[in-house]
Design an enzyme around this catalytic site. Sequence first.
Site, PDB file in Angstrom:
ATOM      1  N   ASP A  90      -7.188  -1.559  -4.387  1.00 38.99           N
ATOM      2  CA  ASP A  90      -8.205  -1.131  -3.429  1.00 38.99           C
ATOM      3  C   ASP A  90      -9.131  -0.079  -4.033  1.00 38.99           C
ATOM      4  OD1 ASP A  90      -7.039  -2.811  -1.559  1.00 38.99           O
ATOM      5  OD2 ASP A  90      -5.767  -1.230  -0.738  1.00 38.99           O
ATOM      6  N   ASP A 149       0.857  -1.180   0.000  1.00 37.94           N
ATOM      7  CA  ASP A 149       0.000   0.000   0.000  1.00 37.94           C
ATOM      8  C   ASP A 149       0.894   1.232   0.000  1.00 37.94           C
ATOM      9  OD1 ASP A 149      -2.349  -1.466   0.051  1.00 37.94           O
ATOM     10  OD2 ASP A 149      -2.430  -1.504   2.247  1.00 37.94           O
TER      11      ASP A 149
END
Length: 229
Positions: A165, A147
Amino acid sequence: MDEALNDAVAAGDTGAREEETPRAVEEEPVRRLEIWLPILIVVVDQLTKAIVRATLPLQTSVTMIPGFVDFTHVRNTGAAFGILNYAEFPFKTVVIAVIATAALIGVGMYAASLAHHQLVARIGLALIIGGAAGNLLDRIAAGSVVDFVDVYWRSYHFWAFNVADSAITVGVAIMILDMLGVDRSARGPREAPGGPAEPGRRASASDSLEPEPERMRRRERPGVGPRPQ
């Protein structure tokens, strides 16, 4: 003469049988959207993650929009948006990977069952499939997901996320819009119960859903007066 007559009758019977035979059902167009859109999401997701791994050391940040967005290299061992990232339990990586795989298969089967004209739902599910597949590749290959997008306001930070995401979030939002009827409202009005009129055919009184009143069908003949009492 008799042979020609028999041939004509046989030809007529063959033509009638061919007309009675129902036409073959046209094959549904190839689902290119459900193939190429997830592939595009996976490629972009994996490419951005590879760039982050190569250029940004773990736990370091680069400011993109001052006071709003940073690129921060973090690893997520949980689900999307850092869910279960700090939870520890036996075989955590395997359990999450199995659940993600099962969910991906379920979403794929549901997407395959949609009709071709359900474009909004198909786009939403294709985004979800691409995002889930992108994160699943990370879990299988490295046991964690990269991330890097860090959105914040002052001291409040949103969960770090990535392209996969984002695709999942947008796909879920599109599915919610589809459930609210966006796809149905974009289509034309529903057809009448009697079905669409045949092209080139004039409407007639027999097409009406309600029968003509009996008094409207009785017309007084000209030149004939009322019967004497």
